[in-house]
Write an enzyme that holds these catalytic residues in place. Structure first.
Site, PDB file in Angstrom:
ATOM      1  N   ASP A 458      46.465  87.220  31.732  1.00 48.74           N
ATOM      2  CA  ASP A 458      45.225  86.612  31.246  1.00 48.74           C
ATOM      3  C   ASP A 458      44.373  86.206  32.445  1.00 48.74           C
ATOM      4  O   ASP A 458      44.886  85.639  33.419  1.00 48.74           O
ATOM      5  CB  ASP A 458      45.525  85.391  30.381  1.00 48.74           C
ATOM      6  CG  ASP A 458      44.275  84.856  29.719  1.00 48.74           C
ATOM      7  OD1 ASP A 458      43.934  85.358  28.625  1.00 48.74           O
ATOM      8  OD2 ASP A 458      43.635  83.968  30.306  1.00 48.74           O
ATOM      9  N   ASN A 466      31.872  84.441  32.628  1.00 50.25           N
ATOM     10  CA  ASN A 466      30.865  85.026  31.731  1.00 50.25           C
ATOM     11  C   ASN A 466      29.638  84.139  31.643  1.00 50.25           C
ATOM     12  O   ASN A 466      28.500  84.613  31.702  1.00 50.25           O
ATOM     13  CB  ASN A 466      31.450  85.210  30.330  1.00 50.25           C
ATOM     14  CG  ASN A 466      32.048  86.601  30.142  1.00 50.25           C
ATOM     15  OD1 ASN A 466      31.716  87.522  30.870  1.00 50.25           O
ATOM     16  ND2 ASN A 466      32.950  86.725  29.184  1.00 50.25           N
ATOM     17  N   ASP A 475      32.347  92.141  32.165  1.00 46.83           N
ATOM     18  CA  ASP A 475      32.857  93.481  31.838  1.00 46.83           C
ATOM     19  C   ASP A 475      33.244  94.233  33.110  1.00 46.83           C
ATOM     20  O   ASP A 475      34.268  94.939  33.147  1.00 46.83           O
ATOM     21  CB  ASP A 475      31.794  94.265  31.070  1.00 46.83           C
ATOM     22  CG  ASP A 475      31.610  93.739  29.660  1.00 46.83           C
ATOM     23  OD1 ASP A 475      32.471  92.955  29.210  1.00 46.83           O
ATOM     24  OD2 ASP A 475      30.611  94.114  29.008  1.00 46.83           O
ATOM     25  N   GLU A 501      40.091  88.898  27.443  1.00 45.21           N
ATOM     26  CA  GLU A 501      40.534  88.951  28.844  1.00 45.21           C
ATOM     27  C   GLU A 501      42.051  89.037  28.954  1.00 45.21           C
ATOM     28  O   GLU A 501      42.607  88.812  30.034  1.00 45.21           O
ATOM     29  CB  GLU A 501      40.019  87.719  29.595  1.00 45.21           C
ATOM     30  CG  GLU A 501      40.610  86.385  29.139  1.00 45.21           C
ATOM     31  CD  GLU A 501      39.841  85.760  27.983  1.00 45.21           C
ATOM     32  OE1 GLU A 501      39.954  84.546  27.801  1.00 45.21           O
ATOM     33  OE2 GLU A 501      39.111  86.503  27.281  1.00 45.21           O
TER      34      GLU A 501
END
Length: 596
Positions: A458, A466, A475, A501
């Site tokens: 993770d 983000n 991304d 993620e």
């Protein structure tokens, strides 16, 4: 004599009889119609006379009622009859016996003048005066005379009607007898004429029947004697010509039947090939089927089937047959792909050789499906210097169409399969594929005793990344991380992105220690990155990893995933950017991790 004249002469007596019968029946029918019309007129006159008598009664009844009561309402039938009588008497006198009707009219006029008019005038003065006139009996005498004249007239008309009906009945019997007689004579004459014509024609066509029987029994070269009427001679000549043409057609039919059997056999093989290609699940399986089917579908040839590679800059061999060795060639050098049609260098007058330097005689057939170029089929004669037969060249479009459709279906199937098991952003396997491989690998580990491990990964603080730099930067970081995961993943493993993620790496054949080392190597590599996006530094990217090992028979795929997730959560709780592994647990602990 020709057949037309013979048939006309045989039917002449029948036609003459029909004409005579028509004239006689027409005369009889006209007489019958006239008699019936006169009878109808007589009935109408009888009804009219009865109506006249009814009007007379209405005159007398209306007058008597008025004389007795003095009420004008009683004169209504009298007045209505007085108006209607002249009109009806005029019609009767025009169509009936004027003399008898004249006497009836005279008596009616006399009754009105001598009886009705005086009684009406007298009743206007007094009832007694009118009653005295009635008592004289003069009105009754005149009315009795009218009734006698009407009865005599009706009796005469009734006798006339009876005579007409008797005459009509006799005429009807005569007409029926005539019809039976004419029908019988017509039937007899028709039968005689038919027998005569049949005798003449059967004699003329008998030898044709015998010849036809010999011909249908399989005898060849059957001929008939062209004698008799002109039409029979023409028919004999046509029959003889047909017999010769039939013998030739039988030979051609047999040849076509042999060709059709061969074609049906080829179509059966082509259909069987299509069934096998539909059963294939990949291009590799389709290539093996093609290598077995093409030598049967294209006998006497050898060749190679080439398809575009992923970059579409090279034609790579997919299947070969007949001992041919395929080699990759650039697509720009193929004239068949340039022109979009079959090209035969060395056989076609203007066709140059392909730019790849191929020698000898060969044929290039482009493969298209739904507007997409799939590749080419290059085939040669099995024996160099021998041209491909024209019959085989005619079959090529059907074979190529079938091959193209099959290849297009397999390529589409591969694309759909990849879309169903791949994450579109990273290209890693998705959750569905991970779950399928988990079920397969845990079953294998249980059966074989081989180790199996799972790494759960993770990205640390990914939401902050983000929110700070935007989803495009997030991304880009995920794509870079998936590339690193794919690089460290050993052959046979399953690198996957279950979602967001989160990433996973399923490691068949790796125990917990080996999987932990691999996870640590991946963590250290990611921690050393200096990521940028659009010229902006993204800062340090770190990941937390949890490692779990499969411990059959108590563990399950879901328990393995939960153990790796628990180790991942432990790494998060202990500060992130670290690897934690799920230590081997007691059976009670594994049972706690198992669902339900």
């Amino acid at each position: 004599m020709n057949l037309r004249r013979l048939l006309l002469l045989s039917q002449f007596p029948f036609w003459a009889l029909l004409v005579v019968a028509f004239l006689f029946l027409s005369s009889t029918l006209n007489t019958r119609v006239k008699t019936t019309e006169r009878a109808s007129q007589t009935r109408a006159q009888l009804a009219a006379v009865a109506q006249v008598m009814q009007h007379v009664v209405d005159l007398e009844t209306g007058l008597r009622g008025y004389v007795i009561t003095g009420e004008l309402a009683f004169l209504e039938p009298y007045n209505a009859a007085k108006v209607a009588l002249p009109r009806e008497l005029a019609v009767l006198e025009r169509d009936g016996n004027a003399q008898g009707l004249g006497r009836i009219r005279t008596l009616i006029d006399r009754w009105q003048a001598e009886v009705a008019a005086p009684e009406l005038l007298a009743r206007q003065d007094s009832a007694a005066a009118a009653a005295a006139l009635v008592k004289t009996g003069r009105g009754k005498k005149i009315l009795d005379a009218i009734r006698a004249e009407v009865a005599a007239y009706s009796a005469g008309q009734t006798q006339t009607l009876q005579a007409l009906e008797t005459s009509a009945l006799a005429q009807l019997r005569q007409l029926r007898l005539t019809l039976y007689s004419v029908g019988g004579l017509a039937l007899l004459s028709s039968l005689l004429a038919t027998l005569y014509s049949a005798h003449k024609l059967s004699g003329s066509f008998g030898h044709f029947t015998a010849a036809a029987r010999r011909l249908t029994s399989g005898e060849s070269g059957v001929h008939v004697d062209p004698s008799g009427p002109a039409e029979i001679q023409v028919l004999a000549g046509a029959f003889n010509h047909m017999s010769g043409a039939l013998a030739l057609a039988q030979q051609q039919t047999q040849a076509h039947a042999d060709t059709l059997v061969a074609r049906n056999d080829w179509m059966h093989r082509l259909g069987e090939f299509g069934d096998w290609m539909q059963a294939a699940r990949s291009l590799e399986e389709g290539a093996r089927i093609l290598e077995c089917a093409l030598p049967e579908l294209l006998p006497g040839t050898r060749g190679t089937l080439l398809q575009h590679n992923a970059s579409r800059n090279l034609l790579v061999p997919l299947a070969t047959w007949g001992g041919e060795t395929g080699a990759a060639t650039p697509p720009d050098g193929c004239w068949a792909l340039r022109r979009g049609e079959i090209v035969s260098p060395g056989m076609d007058r203007l066709a140059p050789a392909c730019l790849g330097g191929l020698g000898g005689s060969y044929m290039c057939v482009p493969l298209f499906s739904h507007g997409e170029t799939l590749g080419i089929m290059r085939l040669r004669p099995e024996v160099e210097g021998v041209e491909v037969p024209e019959s085989l060249r005619a079959l090529l479009p059907g074979i190529v169409r079938q091959v193209s459709l099959a290849l297009a279906g397999l390529r589409l199937q591969d694309r759909l399969l990849q879309q169903s098991i791949r994450d579109p952003l990273t290209g890693l396997f998705n959750r569905r594929r991970l779950e399928d491989d988990l079920a397969t690998q845990t079953a294998h580990a249980t059966a074989s005793g081989q180790p199996l491990s799972l790494i759960a990964l993770d990205v640390d603080h990914f939401k902050r990344l983000n929110d700070t730099f935007g989803h495009d930067a997030g991304d880009a970081a995920l794509v870079r991380l998936s590339a690193a995961l794919r690089d460290v993943a050993p052959p046979g493993s399953t690198p996957a992105r279950p979602g967001g993620e989160e990433f996973s790496l399923l490691l068949p054949g790796h125990d917990l220690a080996a999987a932990t080392l691999l996870a640590e190597r991946l963590r250290a590599e990611i921690a050393g990155w200096a990521l940028t996006h659009a010229g902006i530094s993204l800062g340090q990217l770190t990941v937390s990893l949890g490692v779990a090992g499969y411990a059959p028979p108590l563990s399950t795929p879901d328990a393995l995933v939960r153990a790796a997730d628990e180790a991942l959560y432990s790494a998060k709780r202990q500060g992130r950017n670290r690897v934690e592994r799920a230590e081997p647990l007691h059976p009670e602990s594994w049972l706690a991790l198992m669902p339900g």
